[in-house]
Scaffold this active site. Structure first.
Site, PDB file in Angstrom:
ATOM      1  N   CYS A   1      37.408  20.691   4.803  1.00  0.00           N
ATOM      2  CA  CYS A   1      36.654  21.307   3.702  1.00  0.00           C
ATOM      3  C   CYS A   1      37.132  20.872   2.324  1.00  0.00           C
ATOM      4  CB  CYS A   1      36.736  22.822   3.821  1.00  0.00           C
ATOM      5  SG  CYS A   1      36.144  23.420   5.419  1.00  0.00           S
TER       6      CYS A   1
ATOM      7  N   HIS B   1      38.389  28.568  -3.550  1.00  0.00           N
ATOM      8  CA  HIS B   1      37.867  28.102  -2.261  1.00  0.00           C
ATOM      9  C   HIS B   1      37.049  29.232  -1.645  1.00  0.00           C
ATOM     10  CE1 HIS B   1      37.641  25.428   1.114  1.00  0.00           C
ATOM     11  NE2 HIS B   1      38.228  26.289   1.933  1.00  0.00           N
TER      12      HIS B   1
ATOM     13  N   HIS C   1      29.408  28.198   2.759  1.00  0.00           N
ATOM     14  CA  HIS C   1      30.490  27.206   2.742  1.00  0.00           C
ATOM     15  C   HIS C   1      29.908  25.845   3.112  1.00  0.00           C
ATOM     16  CE1 HIS C   1      34.116  25.143   3.007  1.00  0.00           C
ATOM     17  NE2 HIS C   1      34.746  25.807   3.978  1.00  0.00           N
TER      18      HIS C   1
END
Length: 750
Positions: free
Chosen positions: A208, A346, A386
């Site tokens: 990620c 994040h 996400h």
């Protein structure tokens, strides 16, 4: 020269060399710390987002982009869903945030065949399209970068995003195509090959944090001169439901949210909401962006990467490593902690991950801040989920937009912040409501965090773009005089349909912004876009006339203000006024008029490949080859009627054929009465529409006539040097609609 003199001379040379080395060292040192400018960006995100402006609409309105699973990918919902976790081959999640139309692609635009398009990973397809439009939004003609040292740095995933698995059951039909269509290394390589870039080309997969790793690496490459411009991006598309099946059985509580929503830093946080996205940034050194007059959207002040190292499990973040990477990025920026106003976290929505991240951010940025100047904390994942490999790029675009608008958007689903963070003593405040960006008297600044399951952590610090240099004050568009030379708008596309759509887009853009200056539109269309075979040009002075002409173009209707045509591959000839365009006798020539006309065209960079004349006229380029009239045809100097290259024929059509024998396909002529014609010799008599009819007559003012000739030449593929054309104007680049891709569906399932 005596020995002492030689020594003195040698010493001087040595001192000069030492000074040169010192200067080079200073330049290298300055370059190593030089800020990096973001000069372009584009994106595709859930919620129908196809531009940064549409992303801002989602953020500003507090919209949640989560939906049910997509219905256009062939997923078997009945066999897939089971509300109970842990069943093999099933997912207890049936919602997420998905891109629209991932099966669709304009293969023809990129010169890709149907089979190759079908086999190509949709992540690659989307990167191609968003990269092209990112250049357009930056006002950069991507075609002019062919052969340049432009670098490509792409973050992308594989495994459960492997589109190629669809083709394993049809080995005979697809063998030999799967690798080139789906290899992750080709995500960057395909972009470099398509655009002709020769700088570094790297695909990164750190999980990620992939797009932050790409951004950090690109900044270093720019500072070390490995590339002059960097294309940075991240992409995630889930062509099948493998990720949901996998993480539904993952032996970790609250890793994936049952409702598909990332509730970042919320008391209700219960896992990651998976989503898709593609985001692209264009980066270059700040000094280069200023010199090239590229739009500066924001500045990268510093960035850093590190690794968690040894830890309990891959899914477990490590707070100490996160603190360290933030501190390293802050040091690289040359700033101190209380000069950062906000952090785009994040913030995936896992209770344990958000807590560890929040504590790390507070440890670096929260300590010692005045109570009335908290660090504002938020996460775009609460809106669009996400986006995984594109997560950092999404966060960067969000913060660039927030700086531009002066607003910090709220973080959704967090009406009650998580109790696992000591908010009172943290120096941070969660953006449970949108806030005006704090007025500190200095540039706005923000950090962006990104952490990968690989253990690779990253942080980047952004700064508000500097104020543009002072420009001379201009009258508002509505107050500017309509006298003076006419204005020329040039449009082009791969297909006639795309050309019509482009005209429609431009109508919407101009109609929506009364302050938009028609001269700025002209400059932007001419200098900030690539040119294609199907072309149109609109010549007028008045805004309403432009809108009417574009409306006619969208309907394929004729109008005197629009010149249309297709690009010719042949040569351009100027016919001196002793003959008309088809070789028929004309009235006594007006040499002064001819010299003035052709002189203007040459000053704008349009030079003929051939002159058609009985003799070389003064005022034309002496090195230009001359075709003389010979026995009813045309011959190069020194040839006679019996020379094979001389075609001896009669009649207008035959004269056109004779010129085509010399490769001439476009002729500009002016007769004694001021009738000027741009004649196409390689198509129908009217050149396809009206390129071939007289484009300027004695009834037009001379400035109008010249610009109409210029328009006709441009659509034939003989454009001027636009910088020369606009040299004495105050026209400047403005934002215009990007290319209207004409997509078709390429997907292995119905």
């Amino acid at each position: 020269m005596s020995t002492p003199e030689k020594l003195t001379e040698a010493l001087r040379a040595t001192l000069k060399e030492v000074e040169q080395l010192r200067q080079a060292n200073r330049q290298l040192s300055e370059r190593a710390d030089e800020p990096i400018a973001i000069v372009g960006m584009d994106c595709r995100f859930p919620g129908g987002v196809r531009s940064p402006e549409q992303l801002w609409e989602v953020l500003a309105s507090g919209r949640d982009a989560v939906t049910d699973f997509p219905v256009d990918r062939g997923w078997d919902f009945a066999a897939l869903y089971d509300p109970l976790p842990g069943r093999a081959g099933h997912s207890f999640v049936r919602q997420g945030a998905f891109l629209d139309g991932v099966a669709d692609f304009d293969a023809d635009f990129f010169g890709v065949g149907a089979r190759e398009a079908l086999m190509m990973d949709p992540q690659h397809r989307l990167l191609l399209e968003t990269s092209w439009t990112a250049f357009e939004r930056a006002g950069i003609n991507a075609r002019k970068l062919q052969g340049s040292s432009t670098g490509v740095f792409v973050g992308i995933g594989y495994l459960y995003y492997n589109y190629g698995t669809f083709f394993y059951d049809n080995a005979e039909e697809f063998e030999g195509h799967r690798y080139l269509g789906n290899a992750t290394n080709l995500a960057s390589g395909r972009l470099s090959r398509t655009f002709g870039f020769e700088g570094p080309s790297i695909t990164m997969d750190t999980g990620c944090s992939s797009s932050l790793a790409a951004l950090h690496t690109a900044c270093r490459a720019l500072r070390t001169d490995e590339c002059t411009l960097a294309l940075v991006g991240g992409a995630t598309v889930m062509p099948h439901a493998g990720a949901f099946v996998e993480f539904s059985r993952y032996p970790c509580d609250s890793l994936i949210a049952p409702d598909g929503r990332s509730k970042a830093f919320s008391a209700d946080a219960d896992g990651i909401g998976f989503s898709e996205g593609v985001a692209v940034l264009l980066l270059e050194r700040l000094s280069t962006a200023v010199r090239e007059h590229h739009p500066i959207l924001a500045i990268v002040r510093g960035s850093a990467l590190n690794q968690d190292g040894t830890k309990e499990g891959f899914e477990a973040p490590r707070g100490r490593s996160q603190r360290r990477v933030i501190q390293t990025a802050l040091a690289a920026s040359g700033l101190v902690a209380d000069e950062i106003d906000a952090v785009e976290a994040h913030g995936t929505g896992t209770p344990f991950g958000d807590t560890i991240e929040g504590e790390a951010i507070a440890a670096v940025y929260g300590q010692g801040r005045p109570r009335n100047q908290p660090l504002w904390l938020g996460s775009v994942k609460s809106n669009i989920g996400h986006t995984q490999a594109a997560a950092c790029a999404a966060g960067v675009i969000k913060m660039v937009l927030a700086m531009q608008h002066g607003v910090l958007p709220r973080t959704l689903h967090a009406e009650e912040p998580t109790p696992h963070i000591d908010w009172q003593g943290s120096g941070m405040q969660l953006l449970t409501q949108a806030q005006p960006w704090p007025n500190t008297g200095r540039p706005r600044r923000a950090g962006v965090c990104s952490y990968g399951v690989s253990g690779t952590n990253g942080h980047v610090i952004l700064e508000q773009a500097p104020l543009p240099a002072n420009r001379p004050r201009r009258l508002a568009a509505r107050d500017r005089p309509t006298s003076g030379p006419p204005v020329l708008w040039v449009l082009s596309a791969r297909t006639q349909k795309a050309l019509r759509v482009q005209a429609h887009q431009l109508i919407s853009r101009v109609a929506a912004d009364p302050a938009l200056d028609v001269r700025d539109v002209a400059f932007s269309l001419a200098t900030c876009r690539a040119y294609f075979a199907h072309r149109a040009a609109v010549v007028t002075r008045h805004r309403d006339d432009f809108l009417k002409s574009l409306a006619a173009l969208t309907c394929d209707h004729e109008t005197d203000m629009v010149v249309r045509g297709t690009v010719s591959s042949g040569r351009l000839a100027f016919l001196l006024p002793s003959e008309d365009a088809l070789g028929q006798p004309a009235a006594e020539p007006e040499s002064e008029r001819a010299r003035a006309w052709f002189g203007h065209l040459e000053r704008w960079g349009i030079r003929p490949d051939v002159l058609l004349s009985t003799a070389q006229e003064p005022g034309t380029s002496s090195r230009t080859p001359v075709l003389r009239k010979a026995a009813g045809g045309w011959a190069t100097e020194g040839e006679t009627a019996t020379t094979p290259r001389t075609v001896s024929v009669s009649g207008p059509e035959s004269h056109g054929r004779a010129l085509r024998e010399h490769g001439v396909t476009t002729v500009v002529s002016i007769d004694a009465h001021g009738l000027t014609t741009v004649q196409a010799l390689d198509g129908p008599p009217d050149g396809g529409k009206n390129c071939g009819r007289p484009v300027a007559t004695g009834g037009y003012p001379s400035a109008d006539a010249l610009v109409r000739v210029l328009a006709a030449l441009h659509v034939r593929g003989f454009p001027p040097d636009w910088q020369r054309f606009f040299a004495n104007t105050d026209a400047q680049a403005v934002s215009l609609p990007t290319y209207p891709f004409q997509r078709q569906r390429y997907w292995p399932l119905p």
